[in-house]
Design a protein around this motif. Structure first.
Motif, PDB file in Angstrom:
ATOM      1  N   UNK B  17      18.322   4.103  -7.482  1.00 26.76           N
ATOM      2  CA  UNK B  17      17.161   4.501  -6.733  1.00 26.76           C
ATOM      3  C   UNK B  17      16.501   3.513  -5.780  1.00 26.76           C
ATOM      4  N   UNK B  18      16.295   3.839  -4.471  1.00 26.78           N
ATOM      5  CA  UNK B  18      15.559   2.646  -3.803  1.00 26.78           C
ATOM      6  C   UNK B  18      13.975   3.013  -3.628  1.00 26.78           C
ATOM      7  N   UNK B  19      13.271   2.076  -4.111  1.00 23.26           N
ATOM      8  CA  UNK B  19      11.841   2.191  -3.833  1.00 23.26           C
ATOM      9  C   UNK B  19      11.529   1.226  -2.934  1.00 23.26           C
ATOM     10  N   UNK B  20      11.336   1.244  -1.748  1.00 25.34           N
ATOM     11  CA  UNK B  20      10.942   0.424  -0.768  1.00 25.34           C
ATOM     12  C   UNK B  20      12.026  -0.864  -0.927  1.00 25.34           C
ATOM     13  N   UNK B  23      15.286  -2.007  -6.046  1.00 25.79           N
ATOM     14  CA  UNK B  23      16.354  -1.239  -6.218  1.00 25.79           C
ATOM     15  C   UNK B  23      16.294  -0.972  -7.664  1.00 25.79           C
ATOM     16  N   UNK B  24      16.274   0.212  -7.902  1.00 28.29           N
ATOM     17  CA  UNK B  24      16.132   0.730  -9.277  1.00 28.29           C
ATOM     18  C   UNK B  24      17.416   1.112  -9.706  1.00 28.29           C
ATOM     19  N   UNK B  25      18.429   0.474 -10.792  1.00 26.88           N
ATOM     20  CA  UNK B  25      19.553   0.919 -11.073  1.00 26.88           C
ATOM     21  C   UNK B  25      19.405   2.036 -12.286  1.00 26.88           C
ATOM     22  N   UNK B  26      19.830   3.256 -12.026  1.00 23.47           N
ATOM     23  CA  UNK B  26      19.610   4.470 -13.206  1.00 23.47           C
ATOM     24  C   UNK B  26      20.973   4.432 -13.870  1.00 23.47           C
ATOM     25  N   UNK B  64      25.267   7.193  -6.002  1.00 27.49           N
ATOM     26  CA  UNK B  64      25.650   6.387  -5.093  1.00 27.49           C
ATOM     27  C   UNK B  64      26.716   5.831  -4.895  1.00 27.49           C
ATOM     28  N   UNK B  65      27.655   5.755  -5.817  1.00 32.50           N
ATOM     29  CA  UNK B  65      28.855   5.712  -5.421  1.00 32.50           C
ATOM     30  C   UNK B  65      29.728   6.281  -6.942  1.00 32.50           C
TER      31      UNK B  65
END
Ligand SMILES: Nc1ncnc2c1ncn2[C@@H]1O[C@H](COP(=O)(O)OP(=O)(O)OP(=O)(O)O)[C@@H](O)[C@H]1O
Ligand SMILES: [Mg+2]
Lengths: 404, 239
Positions: B17-20, B23-26, B64-65
């Motif tokens: 997740x990209x917050x601004x 980057x938050x890897x989930x 994302x991939x």
């Protein structure tokens, strides 16, 4: 599928009745106003057109004009330039002219027995009958012998007959105009009222020669009424009459005409031009009000899409495609706009009917306008519903589901 | 071709997740195969990526991939409409918060998925009735969600997940909002669907006793699978 979408839309709109109604109000008022205004405009136009047609679009009226005599301009119609020989010359020498008749008029007291009635007395030639297409309903019209002999015969209009004779037969009865006895030879067919509300049947017609010699004691004529061979030839006839009269009246090239020709087709054209301007005006009011209504719908649809983001998410999660969501909101917008249009049409038709019944305004509701108004309001729904529907359709399912 | 038997096949799945700027890897590289007919429980700490994974499996979200095969088909390259079709036909989703349409009756909610696959009204009605009686709600057809208890609402949601006869049920904390007695009822129902109807069920839960209904327990931590164990005999089933 469409039926179901329609049901969903109706239910969504019913959930917020007041809001849906207020949103539709823009369209309702717009369409209603347009229908009513067009009905009034069309009614007036039809009335004017009927009057002009009743006068004849190929009719020209020649009246004396202003003339400058020794630096003094006499008033309109104040000169005694027209004569019955002008009328004869116009009829005989100009090929585009079919008929011409002198016409004189004066208001007079008519007496029949112990009754009297004040009316317009008109002096005319036999040609007048055909020029104005005005037949004698009973008896006969004035003939050439009446004119040649300045006979004391009269045709009376329907209103005069009703007021002076009631149920009696007026033919061969005697009426007195300025104490002179006239024999009634006919009753004119009814023509009804003019646009200004004057009763055309309140008239007495006598030979113009009798009018000149016995009633008005003049030798000129007040006006000449001319009919061209066809409506298309009116322009040509007008030009030819102008040059003929200028020649007959010995008017120098640098002088103004001493007469004036009134052309009914000019009046007709002016009337239809003003009707056109009116139509453009009404059209712009219509589009502005529909535009405002449409913006209202778009606004509410955008609010609705935001409010129902979660619902959209749920529908997408169970398999609604973008176009399913798109249809749902588009149908909702169209239903709102089209029902607004329908209510507006009812309102417009209703109010113009009331105007017609109560205020006696002539109104005319054309089915084309009603169909057009409905079509347009639905189109407004499609146009202004498209963007919100598009927005709803392109929501991300997971974002929409998470929306609080 | 042994792989064809896998209903789900996930390879090196990442979600960031990209917050601004941050980057938050989930999900940080999930590999997982799930066979047809399995009953799988996914467990793990809060924030370990369970919901993120379920949403990707449910074709609600894109990774994302990495690759995701559903019934042998690579899902990542499909169009939005194809995804909608998969959600409609192949997957039944059950949410923690039920996600029912608030103003529609139980029956209408259960009919909802069939509105998007062209079934006729009579058939829709029939299937919704069947599904609702399967979950034991034949007496509550015309109740709206706010006239139903939490457990009943979740049953409606399960009925809705079943009407298009999917092969996969994804349930993200389906008992998260329910008390333990109601939770057990819902789990009995899911167990029944798995055992009798052969449905593949993937379930996320925080509770060990709920996870015990499944034959396979997968543990998530920081976006990775850290444990994957099968129990031959589901221990929590009493009868
Ligand atoms: N829409 C989002 N935007 C940004 N970050 C997100 C978003 N959704 C989830 N995350 C982050 O991704 C990570 C995984 O979240 P996820 O919801 O998958 O966890 P979870 O295992 O389901 O947790 P829980 O047990 O609390 O439901 C978390 O760190 C979370 O903060
Ligand atoms: Mg979660």
């Amino acid at each position: 599928m469409l039926l179901m979408t329609l049901r969903i839309a109706l239910r969504a709109l019913a959930r917020n009745k007041l809001r849906s109604f207020l949103t539709m109000l823009g369209i309702i008022i717009g369409v209603g106003a347009v229908i009513a205004m067009v009905a009034i405009g069309e009614g007036a136009k039809a009335l004017v057109r009927a009057q002009i047609a009743s006068l004849g679009t190929n009719v020209l009226v020649i009246v004396p004009g202003t003339v400058t005599q020794g630096g003094v301009r006499t008033g309109f119609g104040g000169v005694r330039t027209l004569s019955d020989s002008d009328a004869k010359a116009i009829m005989e020498e100009i090929p585009s002219v079919a008929l011409a008749s002198p016409a004189l008029r004066q208001v007079n007291q008519i007496v029949a027995g112990n009754l009297n009635w004040s009316t317009v007395v008109q002096g005319v030639a036999p040609e007048f009958q055909q020029i104005r297409d005005w037949q004698a309903e009973e008896g006969r019209f004035i003939n050439q012998a009446d004119v040649d002999g300045a006979a004391k015969v009269a045709l009376i209009g329907k209103s005069v007959a009703d007021n002076l004779f009631g149920n009696e037969d007026p033919i061969d009865a005697v009426i007195r105009i300025r104490k002179i006895p006239f024999r009634v030879i006919g009753v004119l067919g009814a023509k009804g009222q003019t646009g200004q509300g004057t009763d055309q049947d309140d008239v007495v017609m006598i030979p113009y020669t009798t009018m000149q010699k016995r009633i008005m004691r003049i030798t000129h004529v007040q006006s000449i009424v001319v009919s061209a061979v066809s409506a298309e030839k009116t322009q040509e006839a007008q030009q030819q009459i102008t040059s003929l009269l200028r020649q007959r009246h010995r008017i120098q090239p640098d002088q103004d005409d001493d007469f004036f020709i009134r052309n009914l087709s000019d009046i007709a054209e002016a009337a239809s031009n003003s009707a056109k301007v009116m139509a453009i005006l009404l059209g712009s009011i219509a589009s502005v009000s529909l535009l405002v209504g449409g913006i209202g719908i778009m606004n509410i649809m955008l609010v609705s899409v935001t409010e129902r983001t979660r619902e959209i998410g749920i529908r997408m999660a169970v398999g609604a495609r973008s176009r399913d969501i798109m249809y749902q909101f588009l149908v909702e917008a169209v239903v709102m706009a089209a029902s607004g249009g329908l209510i507006g049409i009812l309102l417009g038709v209703g109010s113009s009917t009331v105007l017609n019944r109560v205020a006696q305004w002539p109104t005319l509701i054309s089915p084309e306008i009603v169909a057009l108004a409905f079509f347009f309001s639905a189109a407004v729904g499609v146009f202004f519903g498209f963007y919100p529907a598009q927005k709803a359709a392109h929501l991300d399912p997971i974002e929409a589901l998470r929306y609080e | 071709m042994v792989q064809v038997e896998d209903l789900i096949r996930v390879r090196d799945l990442h979600k960031v997740y990209r917050m601004g700027e941050v980057e938050v890897p989930a999900l940080s590289g999930i590999n997982l195969d799930i066979r047809r007919g399995e009953f799988v429980a996914i467990m793990g700490a809060s924030g370990s990526g369970k919901s993120t994974f379920m949403n990707i499996l449910g074709c609600l979200d894109r990774p994302t991939s990495g690759t995701y095969f559903l019934e042998g088909q690579e899902v990542g390259s499909l169009t939005r409409d194809a995804w909608a079709h998969i959600r409609n036909r192949k997957i039944g989703f059950v949410f923690q918060g039920f996600n029912l349409l608030p103003r529609a009756s139980a029956l209408e909610n259960a009919e909802l998925p069939m509105m998007y696959n062209g079934l006729r009204g009579g058939e829709r009605h029939q299937r919704a009735l069947e599904a609702l009686s399967l979950v034991g709600l034949e007496g509550r057809l015309h109740h709206t969600p706010n006239q139903l208890s939490g457990g009943q609402q979740q049953r409606v949601a399960i009925a809705r997940a079943l009407v298009n006869r999917p092969s996969l049920i994804l349930a993200d904390e389906p008992t998260g909002n329910l008390d333990s007695k109601t939770s057990r009822d819902i789990m009995e129902l899911l167990h029944h669907l798995n055992a009798r109807e052969g449905l593949t069920i993937i379930l996320v839960t925080h509770e060990a006793d709920i996870a015990a209904y499944a034959q396979r327990q997968i543990q998530f931590r920081d976006g990775l699978v850290v444990a994957d164990k099968r129990s031959i005999q589901p221990s929590a089933i009493s009868g």
